[in-house]
Motif scaffolding. Structure first.
Motif, PDB file in Angstrom:
ATOM      1  N   ASP A  21      47.304  -5.941  13.126  1.00 35.32           N
ATOM      2  CA  ASP A  21      46.864  -5.531  11.787  1.00 35.32           C
ATOM      3  C   ASP A  21      46.733  -4.017  11.675  1.00 35.32           C
ATOM      4  O   ASP A  21      47.091  -3.418  10.653  1.00 35.32           O
ATOM      5  CB  ASP A  21      45.526  -6.201  11.452  1.00 35.32           C
ATOM      6  CG  ASP A  21      45.711  -7.503  10.697  1.00 35.32           C
ATOM      7  OD1 ASP A  21      46.853  -7.804  10.311  1.00 35.32           O
ATOM      8  OD2 ASP A  21      44.716  -8.217  10.487  1.00 35.32           O
ATOM      9  N   THR A  22      46.215  -3.380  12.711  1.00 36.75           N
ATOM     10  CA  THR A  22      46.101  -1.920  12.688  1.00 36.75           C
ATOM     11  C   THR A  22      47.477  -1.275  12.612  1.00 36.75           C
ATOM     12  O   THR A  22      47.690  -0.311  11.853  1.00 36.75           O
ATOM     13  CB  THR A  22      45.363  -1.420  13.944  1.00 36.75           C
ATOM     14  OG1 THR A  22      44.063  -2.031  14.002  1.00 36.75           O
ATOM     15  CG2 THR A  22      45.206   0.087  13.922  1.00 36.75           C
ATOM     16  N   ALA A  23      48.421  -1.800  13.384  1.00 35.26           N
ATOM     17  CA  ALA A  23      49.779  -1.255  13.376  1.00 35.26           C
ATOM     18  C   ALA A  23      50.416  -1.408  11.999  1.00 35.26           C
ATOM     19  O   ALA A  23      51.095  -0.496  11.501  1.00 35.26           O
ATOM     20  CB  ALA A  23      50.627  -1.950  14.438  1.00 35.26           C
ATOM     21  N   GLY A  71      46.378  -9.003   0.511  1.00 36.20           N
ATOM     22  CA  GLY A  71      47.282  -7.870   0.674  1.00 36.20           C
ATOM     23  C   GLY A  71      48.725  -8.306   0.790  1.00 36.20           C
ATOM     24  O   GLY A  71      49.629  -7.660   0.235  1.00 36.20           O
ATOM     25  N   ASP A  72      48.969  -9.425   1.495  1.00 38.93           N
ATOM     26  CA  ASP A  72      50.330  -9.942   1.611  1.00 38.93           C
ATOM     27  C   ASP A  72      50.888 -10.320   0.247  1.00 38.93           C
ATOM     28  O   ASP A  72      52.065 -10.074  -0.051  1.00 38.93           O
ATOM     29  CB  ASP A  72      50.348 -11.167   2.530  1.00 38.93           C
ATOM     30  CG  ASP A  72      50.169 -10.790   3.991  1.00 38.93           C
ATOM     31  OD1 ASP A  72      50.349  -9.605   4.321  1.00 38.93           O
ATOM     32  OD2 ASP A  72      49.848 -11.685   4.800  1.00 38.93           O
ATOM     33  N   GLY A  73      50.047 -10.961  -0.574  1.00 40.31           N
ATOM     34  CA  GLY A  73      50.489 -11.326  -1.915  1.00 40.31           C
ATOM     35  C   GLY A  73      50.826 -10.121  -2.762  1.00 40.31           C
ATOM     36  O   GLY A  73      51.799 -10.125  -3.532  1.00 40.31           O
ATOM     37  N   VAL A  74      50.036  -9.061  -2.616  1.00 32.27           N
ATOM     38  CA  VAL A  74      50.307  -7.815  -3.341  1.00 32.27           C
ATOM     39  C   VAL A  74      51.672  -7.243  -2.932  1.00 32.27           C
ATOM     40  O   VAL A  74      52.506  -6.898  -3.777  1.00 32.27           O
ATOM     41  CB  VAL A  74      49.194  -6.784  -3.068  1.00 32.27           C
ATOM     42  CG1 VAL A  74      49.597  -5.401  -3.565  1.00 32.27           C
ATOM     43  CG2 VAL A  74      47.893  -7.222  -3.736  1.00 32.27           C
ATOM     44  N   THR A  75      51.908  -7.159  -1.627  1.00 23.91           N
ATOM     45  CA  THR A  75      53.165  -6.603  -1.145  1.00 23.91           C
ATOM     46  C   THR A  75      54.339  -7.519  -1.454  1.00 23.91           C
ATOM     47  O   THR A  75      55.453  -7.051  -1.739  1.00 23.91           O
ATOM     48  CB  THR A  75      53.087  -6.353   0.378  1.00 23.91           C
ATOM     49  OG1 THR A  75      52.042  -5.408   0.620  1.00 23.91           O
ATOM     50  CG2 THR A  75      54.385  -5.793   0.921  1.00 23.91           C
ATOM     51  N   HIS A  76      54.113  -8.840  -1.393  1.00 25.10           N
ATOM     52  CA  HIS A  76      55.183  -9.794  -1.684  1.00 25.10           C
ATOM     53  C   HIS A  76      55.738  -9.588  -3.091  1.00 25.10           C
ATOM     54  O   HIS A  76      56.948  -9.744  -3.322  1.00 25.10           O
ATOM     55  CB  HIS A  76      54.646 -11.215  -1.544  1.00 25.10           C
ATOM     56  CG  HIS A  76      55.672 -12.273  -1.787  1.00 25.10           C
ATOM     57  ND1 HIS A  76      56.703 -12.524  -0.912  1.00 25.10           N
ATOM     58  CD2 HIS A  76      55.833 -13.156  -2.818  1.00 25.10           C
ATOM     59  CE1 HIS A  76      57.470 -13.502  -1.383  1.00 25.10           C
ATOM     60  NE2 HIS A  76      56.957 -13.898  -2.535  1.00 25.10           N
ATOM     61  N   ALA A  77      54.880  -9.245  -4.021  1.00 23.85           N
ATOM     62  CA  ALA A  77      55.338  -8.980  -5.386  1.00 23.85           C
ATOM     63  C   ALA A  77      55.845  -7.556  -5.541  1.00 23.85           C
ATOM     64  O   ALA A  77      56.840  -7.310  -6.232  1.00 23.85           O
ATOM     65  CB  ALA A  77      54.199  -9.241  -6.372  1.00 23.85           C
ATOM     66  N   ALA A  78      55.176  -6.600  -4.882  1.00 21.37           N
ATOM     67  CA  ALA A  78      55.490  -5.190  -5.114  1.00 21.37           C
ATOM     68  C   ALA A  78      56.769  -4.738  -4.425  1.00 21.37           C
ATOM     69  O   ALA A  78      57.524  -3.919  -4.973  1.00 21.37           O
ATOM     70  CB  ALA A  78      54.324  -4.318  -4.651  1.00 21.37           C
ATOM     71  N   ALA A 110      59.905  -3.790   5.776  1.00 16.53           N
ATOM     72  CA  ALA A 110      59.783  -5.242   5.670  1.00 16.53           C
ATOM     73  C   ALA A 110      59.989  -5.910   7.036  1.00 16.53           C
ATOM     74  O   ALA A 110      59.273  -6.849   7.400  1.00 16.53           O
ATOM     75  CB  ALA A 110      60.790  -5.785   4.660  1.00 16.53           C
ATOM     76  N   PHE A 111      60.965  -5.406   7.802  1.00 20.55           N
ATOM     77  CA  PHE A 111      61.231  -5.964   9.127  1.00 20.55           C
ATOM     78  C   PHE A 111      60.033  -5.771  10.056  1.00 20.55           C
ATOM     79  O   PHE A 111      59.601  -6.702  10.739  1.00 20.55           O
ATOM     80  CB  PHE A 111      62.476  -5.314   9.725  1.00 20.55           C
ATOM     81  CG  PHE A 111      62.790  -5.762  11.124  1.00 20.55           C
ATOM     82  CD1 PHE A 111      63.518  -6.924  11.341  1.00 20.55           C
ATOM     83  CD2 PHE A 111      62.357  -5.034  12.217  1.00 20.55           C
ATOM     84  CE1 PHE A 111      63.802  -7.349  12.626  1.00 20.55           C
ATOM     85  CE2 PHE A 111      62.636  -5.455  13.514  1.00 20.55           C
ATOM     86  CZ  PHE A 111      63.362  -6.615  13.720  1.00 20.55           C
ATOM     87  N   LEU A 112      59.489  -4.550  10.086  1.00 24.91           N
ATOM     88  CA  LEU A 112      58.368  -4.262  10.986  1.00 24.91           C
ATOM     89  C   LEU A 112      57.092  -4.985  10.544  1.00 24.91           C
ATOM     90  O   LEU A 112      56.301  -5.415  11.387  1.00 24.91           O
ATOM     91  CB  LEU A 112      58.144  -2.755  11.060  1.00 24.91           C
ATOM     92  CG  LEU A 112      59.273  -1.970  11.742  1.00 24.91           C
ATOM     93  CD1 LEU A 112      59.030  -0.468  11.640  1.00 24.91           C
ATOM     94  CD2 LEU A 112      59.412  -2.388  13.204  1.00 24.91           C
ATOM     95  N   LEU A 113      56.892  -5.122   9.238  1.00 21.83           N
ATOM     96  CA  LEU A 113      55.758  -5.924   8.764  1.00 21.83           C
ATOM     97  C   LEU A 113      55.911  -7.385   9.200  1.00 21.83           C
ATOM     98  O   LEU A 113      54.940  -8.032   9.605  1.00 21.83           O
ATOM     99  CB  LEU A 113      55.652  -5.847   7.237  1.00 21.83           C
ATOM    100  CG  LEU A 113      55.129  -4.548   6.627  1.00 21.83           C
ATOM    101  CD1 LEU A 113      55.211  -4.618   5.101  1.00 21.83           C
ATOM    102  CD2 LEU A 113      53.703  -4.263   7.071  1.00 21.83           C
ATOM    103  N   GLY A 114      57.151  -7.885   9.123  1.00 20.08           N
ATOM    104  CA  GLY A 114      57.404  -9.245   9.589  1.00 20.08           C
ATOM    105  C   GLY A 114      57.155  -9.399  11.075  1.00 20.08           C
ATOM    106  O   GLY A 114      56.640 -10.425  11.529  1.00 20.08           O
ATOM    107  N   LEU A 115      57.498  -8.361  11.849  1.00 19.61           N
ATOM    108  CA  LEU A 115      57.265  -8.401  13.291  1.00 19.61           C
ATOM    109  C   LEU A 115      55.766  -8.430  13.591  1.00 19.61           C
ATOM    110  O   LEU A 115      55.295  -9.193  14.440  1.00 19.61           O
ATOM    111  CB  LEU A 115      57.922  -7.190  13.957  1.00 19.61           C
ATOM    112  CG  LEU A 115      57.894  -7.154  15.491  1.00 19.61           C
ATOM    113  CD1 LEU A 115      58.654  -8.340  16.067  1.00 19.61           C
ATOM    114  CD2 LEU A 115      58.493  -5.842  15.995  1.00 19.61           C
ATOM    115  N   GLY A 116      55.010  -7.595  12.871  1.00 22.83           N
ATOM    116  CA  GLY A 116      53.562  -7.622  13.035  1.00 22.83           C
ATOM    117  C   GLY A 116      52.974  -8.959  12.625  1.00 22.83           C
ATOM    118  O   GLY A 116      52.057  -9.483  13.271  1.00 22.83           O
ATOM    119  N   GLY A 117      53.519  -9.543  11.559  1.00 25.65           N
ATOM    120  CA  GLY A 117      53.057 -10.852  11.123  1.00 25.65           C
ATOM    121  C   GLY A 117      53.344 -11.933  12.150  1.00 25.65           C
ATOM    122  O   GLY A 117      52.546 -12.860  12.334  1.00 25.65           O
ATOM    123  N   LEU A 118      54.477 -11.820  12.832  1.00 25.46           N
ATOM    124  CA  LEU A 118      54.813 -12.776  13.895  1.00 25.46           C
ATOM    125  C   LEU A 118      53.722 -12.789  14.955  1.00 25.46           C
ATOM    126  O   LEU A 118      53.226 -13.854  15.343  1.00 25.46           O
ATOM    127  CB  LEU A 118      56.168 -12.406  14.510  1.00 25.46           C
ATOM    128  CG  LEU A 118      56.791 -13.331  15.567  1.00 25.46           C
ATOM    129  CD1 LEU A 118      58.289 -13.075  15.648  1.00 25.46           C
ATOM    130  CD2 LEU A 118      56.190 -13.131  16.970  1.00 25.46           C
TER     131      LEU A 118
END
Length: 456
Positions: free
Chosen positions: A82-84, A25-32, A110-118
């Motif tokens: 992940d749920t968030a 999923g990250d790869g999909v979003t990274h390109a999209a 993108a910022f909030l996805l990065g925060l969740g990834g952190l």
């Protein structure tokens, strides 16, 4: 230390599956995500804002995030993150369907996805050594599988899938990523619960964050492990910034050929991750890390001097192999020796240094190419990597590694490795706590402890 590396616990299979799905999923979003931004504007600065927004959480909250992870239940942190993120992606999905997408919205997402990834990545890094009883051989094997899956999904399968799904509709790739996050959350929720070590005295969050950073900087082995990806990211981002221009102007490579060039690097990364454990056993982890770092520097030097695309592809494949092995050996060693109650802060400190360095590297690469020549950033990167190898060789020597593993072994005995509890059998929401033998800021300098993206 002895271990049966033929058997990984059942829980690891679920963790591996969850992270593999999430990486796709990250790869999909990274390109999209950049392509979505491109449908809204052609302003390079606006596009850069969307790209940079995803890295800002690590720069702003990296160490604090690690301190919070060390306070929280790590399994719960992963599935909640992940749920968030799955729910968050519903916002741009709805905006795309209503034709209300905008650059500020994409940057915020993108910022909030990065925060969740952190939070997810830090918690996963801290959870894995507990699951594997901090066994160095098992950690290397597990990290090899995780790294290989991440490279395959986010580097090979995800980006083409993201581009293809975008052709079906602007909301489709984001929806696919949301589904991947939800599936990952469901799998993580089934993982065995681990005892959560807590300090003897609850300290203020900022003090705990400083203690975690201090632990890294005062321990020569951990500092050496942190410097490798940090300095490496300055070099690699300097190269990445001008790689497309270098490939086009100096090697005569078109867009399709450039994609093949990047595939060569990813292929090398898969190979490096696969053979990392063998290198560690054959050479010793410290020597293997020094050899892979030197290999990266020599490969970039070969890329700078490459007379044709074939030599350039080979150089990138060799560089990718060095990076892949480093990204298995370094984190595995760190997970084996860092006390459980400090793992989140140590991991996030190292990752924050690497992310800050990546930003510096991008600007340095652009400046060198503009001021001098497109090859200059590559030669500078090779020199920097080789200098870093020489400086950190003694910091991560086999002698230091073995001393660190011996010092960490008593903490990983029967008292620490309590049997994990199945989620269905938990009798109370809070997990049992174990007490560490030292406070959160107590570095083990007398017996120095101490395995991307070069980036980990």
């Amino acid at each position: 230390m002895t271990s049966d590396i033929s058997k990984l616990p059942t829980g690891f299979g679920r963790l591996w599956t969850a992270q593999t799905i999430s990486s796709l999923g990250d790869g999909v979003t990274h390109a999209a995500l950049p392509l979505l931004a491109l449908t809204l504007t052609r302003d390079p600065m606006a596009l850069a804002v969307v790209t940079a927004a995803g890295t800002l959480p690590w720069l702003l909250f990296g160490v604090l995030g690690g301190a919070l992870v060390d306070r929280w239940d790590r399994r719960r942190t992963m599935w909640v993150a992940d749920t968030a993120r799955a729910l968050l992606l519903g916002i741009p999905v709805a905006a795309a369907m209503l034709d209300m997408l905008s650059i500020p919205l994409l940057a915020a997402v993108a910022f909030l996805l990065g925060l969740g990834g952190l939070f997810f990545d830090t918690a996963a890094t801290a959870y894995l050594p507990d699951l594997l009883r901090r066994d160095p051989a098992l950690l290397e094997r597990a990290n090899s599988r995780l790294r290989g899956a991440q490279t395959a999904m986010s580097g090979f399968a995800g980006p083409p899938a993201g581009s293809a799904l975008l052709a079906l509709g602007r909301a489709v790739p984001l929806l696919a990523d949301a589904v991947s996050f939800m599936l990952s959350a469901l799998l993580v929720r089934t993982l065995p619960a681990m005892p959560r070590p807590v300090p003897e005295v609850r300290e203020p969050l900022l003090r705990q964050a400083r203690a975690g950073a201090s632990y890294v900087f005062r321990d020569r082995l951990l500092l050496g492990l942190a410097l490798r990806p940090a300095v490496g990211n300055i070099a690699f981002l300097a190269v990445e910034t001008v790689l497309a221009l270098f490939a086009h102007d100096r090697l005569g490579i078109d867009t399709y050929g450039f994609g093949l060039l990047l595939t060569a690097e990813a292929t090398g990364g898969l190979l490096g991750a696969a053979i990392a454990s063998h290198l560690g056993r054959r050479l010793g982890t410290g020597t293997a890390l020094t050899c892979t770092a030197a290999l990266e520097g020599l490969a970039i030097l070969g890329l700078a001097a490459a007379p044709n695309p074939y030599v350039a592809g080979l150089a990138l494949a060799v560089c990718g192999a060095g990076m892949g092995a480093t990204m298995v050996l370094g984190p595995s060693l760190r997970q084996a020796i860092v006390p459980a109650h400090l793992m989140g802060r140590v991991a996030s400190t190292s990752r924050m240094l690497a992310m800050c360095a990546a930003t510096i590297g991008a600007f340095v690469g652009g400046w060198l190419a503009t001021t001098y020549d497109v090859r200059t950033p590559l030669y500078a990167a090779a020199f920097l990597l080789l200098a870093m190898t020489a400086i950190t060789a003694s910091m991560t020597s086999n002698r230091r590694v073995e001393a660190a593993l011996r010092a960490a072994a008593p903490a990983n005995g029967p008292d620490h490795a309590a049997a994990p509890k199945d989620p269905a059998q938990e009798s109370a929401p809070d997990l049992a706590h174990t007490r560490p033998t030292a406070g959160p800021g107590a570095p083990q300098q007398s017996s120095t402890t101490g395995t991307p993206s070069s980036t980990a």
